[in-house]
Design an enzyme around this catalytic site. Structure first.
Site, mmCIF file in Angstrom:
data_model
loop_
_atom_site.group_PDB
_atom_site.id
_atom_site.type_symbol
_atom_site.label_atom_id
_atom_site.label_comp_id
_atom_site.label_asym_id
_atom_site.label_seq_id
_atom_site.Cartn_x
_atom_site.Cartn_y
_atom_site.Cartn_z
ATOM 1 N N ILE A 83 18.224 51.637 39.869
ATOM 2 C CA ILE A 83 18.530 50.617 40.870
ATOM 3 C C ILE A 83 19.688 49.728 40.423
ATOM 4 O O ILE A 83 20.593 49.432 41.205
ATOM 5 C CB ILE A 83 17.289 49.742 41.172
ATOM 6 N N ILE A 84 19.667 49.282 39.167
ATOM 7 C CA ILE A 84 20.764 48.460 38.646
ATOM 8 C C ILE A 84 21.370 49.135 37.419
ATOM 9 O O ILE A 84 20.742 50.015 36.810
ATOM 10 C CB ILE A 84 20.312 47.025 38.295
ATOM 11 N N GLU A 88 18.838 51.076 30.889
ATOM 12 C CA GLU A 88 18.521 52.489 31.112
ATOM 13 C C GLU A 88 19.751 53.247 31.600
ATOM 14 O O GLU A 88 19.998 54.385 31.196
ATOM 15 C CB GLU A 88 17.373 52.627 32.118
ATOM 16 N N LYS A 91 22.145 54.042 28.794
ATOM 17 C CA LYS A 91 21.763 55.196 27.971
ATOM 18 C C LYS A 91 22.513 56.442 28.425
ATOM 19 O O LYS A 91 22.938 57.254 27.596
ATOM 20 C CB LYS A 91 20.252 55.460 28.088
ATOM 21 N N HIS A 140 12.183 45.669 39.544
ATOM 22 C CA HIS A 140 11.756 45.741 38.143
ATOM 23 C C HIS A 140 12.270 44.543 37.355
ATOM 24 O O HIS A 140 11.520 43.846 36.675
ATOM 25 C CB HIS A 140 12.235 47.046 37.499
ATOM 26 N N VAL A 199 10.282 54.527 42.545
ATOM 27 C CA VAL A 199 8.929 55.080 42.577
ATOM 28 C C VAL A 199 7.884 54.029 42.913
ATOM 29 O O VAL A 199 8.085 52.830 42.696
ATOM 30 C CB VAL A 199 8.553 55.738 41.227
ATOM 31 N N HIS A 203 4.020 49.808 38.014
ATOM 32 C CA HIS A 203 4.289 48.420 38.420
ATOM 33 C C HIS A 203 3.769 48.147 39.835
ATOM 34 O O HIS A 203 3.168 47.099 40.094
ATOM 35 C CB HIS A 203 5.782 48.115 38.350
#
Length: 252
Positions: A83-84, A88, A91, A140, A199, A203
């Protein structure tokens, strides 16, 4: 010339989320690029370890690119489903430097370029505009500087309807407490609650919709705000797959 398309997401330990959100998005996009062979990778080491203990092997970005390289592919498109552009996403950029393909291009995250905020706001409005109550979106969030992406998207949503959309985060700057203040100021006592994540996984099912006192559902309830749940990740909507197709087309 052998061409590969590597889809990279954070991943999920929920089978339903992998099938209904991640795999569905991958399949929608892959139908548009039938001359590319499809691969998948997850950036979350924690998720991959958890799945490995269940007998499910999902590649890291490095492992997937190694397989792609060893199989003789020369041209690679890496599709980020993040999303942003946070830790992640970084990486992916870091790992790709270790590989030498004739061509290796990476899409930006969903919220990255200036036009993305406008386009995603319109996308969300197309999904939720007919709901009778405002909608609270659980993002998130991140300690990364690009956590500000949620603020920027809120600005665009406010241009559409300043009392319809509220974005908060689990691990970012904007908390559910911030959202409660805004809802109360606007006199709202009933909302919809849904994940603003690819997803509908841990959360969404626990932090958002769980039975613990600190779930978003129950925090809202304690403030006399009724939350109606929409347990669908973004990946469940075909429109989201089409959004990522535009991302791919911009770099091919």
């Amino acid at each position: 010339m052998k061409k590969a398309m590597l889809f990279v997401s954070f991943g999920s330990s929920y089978e339903s989320a992998r099938k209904n959100n991640i795999d569905k998005t991958v399949n929608i996009i892959a139908q548009e690029y039938k001359d590319y062979d499809v691969f998948q990778a997850y950036t979350s080491n924690m998720i991959r370890r958890k799945l490995k203990n269940q007998g499910i092997d999902i590649d890291s970005v490095s492992e997937a690119l190694t397989k792609i390289k060893d199989s003789g592919y020369t041209d690679v498109i890496i599709v980020s489903l993040h999303i942003i552009a946070g830790f992640e996403y970084e990486k992916i950029l870091k790992v790709t430097k270790d590989f030498n393909f004739d061509s290796c291009k990476v899409t930006t995250a969903m919220l990255h370029e200036e036009r993305d905020y406008h386009d995603v706001a319109l996308l969300l409005d197309s999904l939720y505009k007919d709901l009778e109550h405002p909608i609270v979106l659980m993002g998130h969030g991140s300690e990364h500087k690009n956590d500000i992406s949620y603020d920027r998207l809120q600005e665009e949503l406010d241009k559409i309807d300043s009392k319809k959309y509220y974005i908060g985060t689990v691990e970012g700057k904007i908390t559910i407490e911030d959202i409660v203040i805004k809802l109360k100021n606007n006199g709202e006592d009933s909302v919809y609650l849904t994940p603003f994540m690819l997803v509908c996984g841990d959360h969404a099912n626990n932090d958002m919709a769980g039975d613990e006192d600190d779930s978003w559902k129950n925090i809202l309830k304690s403030e006399n705000i009724v939350a109606k749940l929409i347990l669908k990740g973004l990946g469940e909507y075909e429109e989201v797959g089409k959004f990522f197709i535009k991302k791919i087309n911009s770099i091919i």
